[in-house]
Design an enzyme around this catalytic site. Structure first.
Site, short mmCIF file in Angstrom:
data_model
loop_
_atom_site.label_atom_id
_atom_site.label_comp_id
_atom_site.label_asym_id
_atom_site.label_seq_id
_atom_site.Cartn_x
_atom_site.Cartn_y
_atom_site.Cartn_z
N PRO A 200 0.74 -1.21 0.20
CA PRO A 200 0.16 0.17 0.09
C PRO A 200 1.01 1.29 0.04
O PRO A 200 1.62 1.71 1.09
CB PRO A 200 -0.89 -0.19 1.32
CG PRO A 200 0.15 -0.98 2.09
CD PRO A 200 0.73 -2.05 1.28
N ASP A 375 5.55 2.43 2.55
CA ASP A 375 4.73 1.22 2.94
C ASP A 375 3.78 1.77 3.93
O ASP A 375 4.46 1.70 5.26
CB ASP A 375 5.41 0.11 3.22
CG ASP A 375 4.86 -1.31 3.32
OD1 ASP A 375 3.31 -1.14 3.47
OD2 ASP A 375 5.16 -2.46 3.01
N HIS A 376 2.73 1.91 3.96
CA HIS A 376 1.56 2.28 4.98
C HIS A 376 1.31 1.30 6.07
O HIS A 376 0.90 1.45 7.06
CB HIS A 376 0.37 2.58 4.21
CG HIS A 376 -0.61 3.68 5.15
ND1 HIS A 376 0.17 4.28 6.50
CD2 HIS A 376 -1.44 4.67 4.83
CE1 HIS A 376 -0.79 5.36 6.80
NE2 HIS A 376 -1.59 5.34 5.89
N ARG A 377 1.87 0.17 5.69
CA ARG A 377 1.60 -1.00 6.77
C ARG A 377 2.84 -0.69 7.76
O ARG A 377 2.63 -1.36 9.01
CB ARG A 377 1.99 -2.31 6.10
CG ARG A 377 0.79 -2.78 5.17
CD ARG A 377 1.27 -4.05 4.56
NE ARG A 377 2.61 -4.03 3.75
CZ ARG A 377 2.85 -4.96 2.98
NH1 ARG A 377 2.58 -6.06 3.01
NH2 ARG A 377 4.34 -4.98 2.58
N ILE A 379 4.72 2.23 8.08
CA ILE A 379 4.90 3.99 8.32
C ILE A 379 3.60 4.85 8.14
O ILE A 379 2.85 4.53 7.39
CB ILE A 379 6.05 4.59 7.27
CG1 ILE A 379 7.35 3.84 7.53
CG2 ILE A 379 6.18 6.09 7.45
CD1 ILE A 379 8.26 3.90 6.29
#
Length: 403
Positions: A200, A375-377, A379
């Site tokens: 993501p 990576d939104h998982r 950060i």
């Protein structure tokens, strides 16, 4: 004179399965000609020859497990043949191809690369039925699969719908020309597609005032007696490493379960280089332990090697954070794709002279656009904004690094 050809350094892979033999006894082969295809759980790889000669004995068969230094075959070297032993590390990871598991029967009877096999499986094509094979030594190419589909109406419409017609007969609309993608472009494209669809992505945009930094850089180059010219990228790399130590999550990777974070205590910075072979990403190892001058020299050396297609495994493996710079080309911002298994990448665009308000008047300042994809998982937005803000502050006054 007989020569035993062994498996070179194939990185951290071991006990990989032989899925295809590409030569037979009596064949005359040349240096760098592919001998066989091996496959692990994640990738397939063609193993090239390090010598010229005639194949006298083959030491492996389809289904065997091999590792570094396993014997592949015995060559009889021809007279007046230059014997060049390529360094093991020169088998670089640009030859890796994503692939699905293959049956031994398919591997034995069909000559096609792993990428062609994968494409055929996705399209529902039985490679055994393709009689028009235009590749070297009767190998099946992707174009052969496409032509078979276009001419054979028995391919299920369901498969075609699933792929949403990946290609079309554009020639019915006008003149066309086929231009094959380079090997590196095809491999990097597959990796980018996988990364974009599995991570993501979010991109944080910012800009840094590098007016004083540029003055310092140019003045240093003017007075320096060294042949190495300092580049803006070398200052960015040094600044990024400083910020990575403050925000260690940006220098990490998720483990295979996706439940644990691997924080890396070393700082290997990759930087993208545009070449005629495709995009390459050499790596500056232990950038935190090097001066800006040393980083500049390494950027120059690695860029030259990349443009000559001379990078080896040690030059391209192990990066913890990547920088993609389009400053020499232009543009105001872009969304760089994360270089998996990393969790962030910094995009740098062209420096622009802008009027900036200093509370009393507008003054001209040199502004550097920054595009930070993450990576939104791992950060979140606040951490990304803080990272970007801190980097901008350092670039505005590089002296802050020594505080």
């Amino acid at each position: 004179m007989k020569k035993i050809i062994k498996v070179p350094n194939i990185g951290d892979l071991s006990e990989v399965e032989v899925i295809e033999l590409m030569v037979k006894i009596g064949d005359t082969i040349k240096i760098d000609q592919s001998l066989l295809v091996v496959e692990s759980e994640k990738v397939s790889m063609e193993i090239p020859s390090s010598h010229n000669g005639v194949v006298r004995e083959i030491k492996v068969k389809v289904g065997d497990k091999i590792s570094k230094d396993s014997q592949i075959l015995i060559l009889e070297e021809k007279e007046n043949t230059i014997n060049i032993q390529s360094p093991p590390e020169e088998l670089n990871n640009f030859s890796k191809i994503n692939s699905l598991p293959l049956s031994l029967e398919d591997s034995i009877n069909i000559h096609a690369s792993p990428s062609v096999r994968k494409f055929a499986r996705e399209m529902g094509v039985d490679l055994k039925k393709i009689t028009l094979r235009t590749g070297p030594k009767n190998r099946i190419l992707k174009e052969d699969v496409k032509n078979y589909i276009l001419k054979n109406k028995k391919i299920s419409s369901e498969n075609m719908k699933k792929k949403e017609c990946l290609f079309s007969d554009f020639s019915k609309f006008g003149n066309i020309e086929f231009q094959p993608l380079s090997h590196i472009t095809k491999i990097s494209g597959q990796n980018l597609y996988r990364t974009w669809t599995t991570i993501p992505h979010v991109t944080q945009f910012d800009e840094a005032d590098v007016t004083e930094l540029e003055k310092f850089r140019k003045n240093s180059n003017n007075i320096s007696e060294s042949d190495t010219k300092l580049t803006i990228l070398s200052f960015i790399i040094k600044s990024v490493v400083y910020i990575l130590k403050k925000y260690p999550k940006f220098n990490s990777s998720l483990d295979s379960s996706g439940e644990n974070l691997i924080l890396k205590k070393y700082y290997h910075i990759g930087f993208a280089v545009d070449t005629k072979y495709g995009l390459m990403v050499p790596v500056i190892k232990n950038a935190d332990q090097k001066t800006i001058t040393q980083i500049s020299q390494e950027i120059i050396n690695l860029s030259k090697k990349a443009r000559k297609n001379m990078l080896n495994l040690s030059n391209i493996q192990g990066s913890t954070f990547t920088i993609s710079s389009l400053g020499g080309i232009g543009g105001t911002a872009f969304t760089p794709i994360i270089n998996s298994p990393e969790v962030a990448i910094l995009g740098v665009s062209k420096i622009v002279l802008k009027p900036v308000w200093d509370n009393t008047k507008f003054i001209p300042r040199m502004m550097l656009p920054l595009s930070l994809s993450y990576d939104h998982r791992v950060i979140d937005g606040a951490m990304s904004a803080n990272f970007s803000k801190s980097l901008s502050n350092i670039l505005s006054d590089i002296r802050k690094i020594i505080l």
